[in-house]
Design a protein around this motif. Sequence first.
Motif, mmCIF file in Angstrom:
data_model
loop_
_atom_site.group_PDB
_atom_site.id
_atom_site.type_symbol
_atom_site.label_atom_id
_atom_site.label_comp_id
_atom_site.label_asym_id
_atom_site.label_seq_id
_atom_site.Cartn_x
_atom_site.Cartn_y
_atom_site.Cartn_z
ATOM 1 N N UNK A 66 31.705 40.330 29.742
ATOM 2 C CA UNK A 66 31.350 39.157 28.943
ATOM 3 C C UNK A 66 32.483 38.176 28.721
ATOM 4 N N UNK A 67 33.701 38.542 29.037
ATOM 5 C CA UNK A 67 34.838 37.641 28.854
ATOM 6 C C UNK A 67 34.809 36.545 29.922
ATOM 7 N N UNK A 68 35.262 35.354 29.532
ATOM 8 C CA UNK A 68 35.364 34.239 30.467
ATOM 9 C C UNK A 68 36.819 33.816 30.532
ATOM 10 N N UNK A 69 37.358 33.760 31.746
ATOM 11 C CA UNK A 69 38.748 33.397 31.986
ATOM 12 C C UNK A 69 38.776 32.172 32.884
ATOM 13 N N UNK A 70 39.715 31.275 32.620
ATOM 14 C CA UNK A 70 39.856 30.049 33.407
ATOM 15 C C UNK A 70 41.149 30.102 34.204
ATOM 16 N N UNK A 71 41.086 29.637 35.445
ATOM 17 C CA UNK A 71 42.281 29.574 36.285
ATOM 18 C C UNK A 71 43.238 28.589 35.630
ATOM 19 N N UNK A 72 44.474 29.014 35.395
ATOM 20 C CA UNK A 72 45.444 28.204 34.657
ATOM 21 C C UNK A 72 46.540 27.655 35.563
ATOM 22 N N UNK A 73 46.462 27.925 36.855
ATOM 23 C CA UNK A 73 47.452 27.364 37.773
ATOM 24 C C UNK A 73 46.713 26.571 38.859
ATOM 25 N N UNK A 74 47.437 26.087 39.835
ATOM 26 C CA UNK A 74 46.833 25.276 40.901
ATOM 27 C C UNK A 74 46.461 26.105 42.119
ATOM 28 N N UNK A 75 46.354 27.412 41.956
ATOM 29 C CA UNK A 75 46.070 28.272 43.100
ATOM 30 C C UNK A 75 44.613 28.170 43.531
ATOM 31 N N UNK A 76 44.388 28.451 44.788
ATOM 32 C CA UNK A 76 43.051 28.548 45.351
ATOM 33 C C UNK A 76 42.996 29.789 46.217
ATOM 34 N N UNK A 77 41.815 30.335 46.365
ATOM 35 C CA UNK A 77 41.638 31.491 47.240
ATOM 36 C C UNK A 77 40.210 31.505 47.735
ATOM 37 N N UNK A 78 40.053 31.911 48.976
ATOM 38 C CA UNK A 78 38.735 32.078 49.569
ATOM 39 C C UNK A 78 38.528 33.570 49.781
ATOM 40 N N UNK A 79 37.614 34.132 49.037
ATOM 41 C CA UNK A 79 37.253 35.542 49.158
ATOM 42 C C UNK A 79 35.759 35.603 49.403
ATOM 43 N N UNK A 80 35.323 36.620 50.044
ATOM 44 C CA UNK A 80 33.901 36.833 50.239
ATOM 45 C C UNK A 80 33.611 38.285 49.891
ATOM 46 N N UNK A 81 33.405 38.531 48.601
ATOM 47 C CA UNK A 81 33.202 39.894 48.114
ATOM 48 C C UNK A 81 32.004 39.934 47.165
#
Length: 157
Positions: free
Chosen positions: A110-125
Motif C-alpha cells: 500500500x505504500x507509494x514511493x516517488x522517484x526522487x532522482x533523474x534515473x530511468x530504467x526499462x524493465x519488463x517484469x
Amino acid sequence: MRHLVLLSLALAAGPVLAQNAPSLQACRAITDAAQRLACYDALPLPAPGTPAAATATTTAGPAAAPTAPDSTRFGLEAKAARSLIESIDSSIEGRFDGWGPKDRIRLANGQVWQIADDSTAALSVTNPKVTIRRGTLGVFYLEFEKSNRTARVRRVE
C-alpha cells in the motif's frame, strides 16, 4: 512594607493552591480538547530556578515503555525520530515496465514511493520483489530482486 505583606501572603497560599491544582495524569484523562487545555493551563508553573526536568518527573509518573518500530510509517517518520527499521521488502503487483523521473510506484503493501532522482530504467517484469533501503542522510533507495538497478525514492503515501 506593603510588598513584604503581599509576598508573605503569596508564599503562604502557594501550597494550598498546589493541592487544588490538577495533575498531568488528570489532564491526560480528559477527552474534550477544550477542557483538557483548560486543565493544562491550570497547572502550576515551577518556581524560578527549579529545573523543569525535576518537576516533570515528580508530576508525570513513570515513563511509558518504548514501542516497537511500526513498518507502516517507514519513510514517513519525522527526521528527529529515526526509526530502527533499515529496510522493507514488498513487491509491485502486476506488470512493471520500469520508471522515469518523478514516477510514482505503488507497492503491494500500500505504500507509494516517488522517484526522487533523474534515473530511468526499462524493465519488463511481472510482480517484481523489491526492497527499499535506508541510505545516509535520510535518503531511500528502491532495489529490485535479481537486478542491479536502483533508484533514489521518497515516500509520498
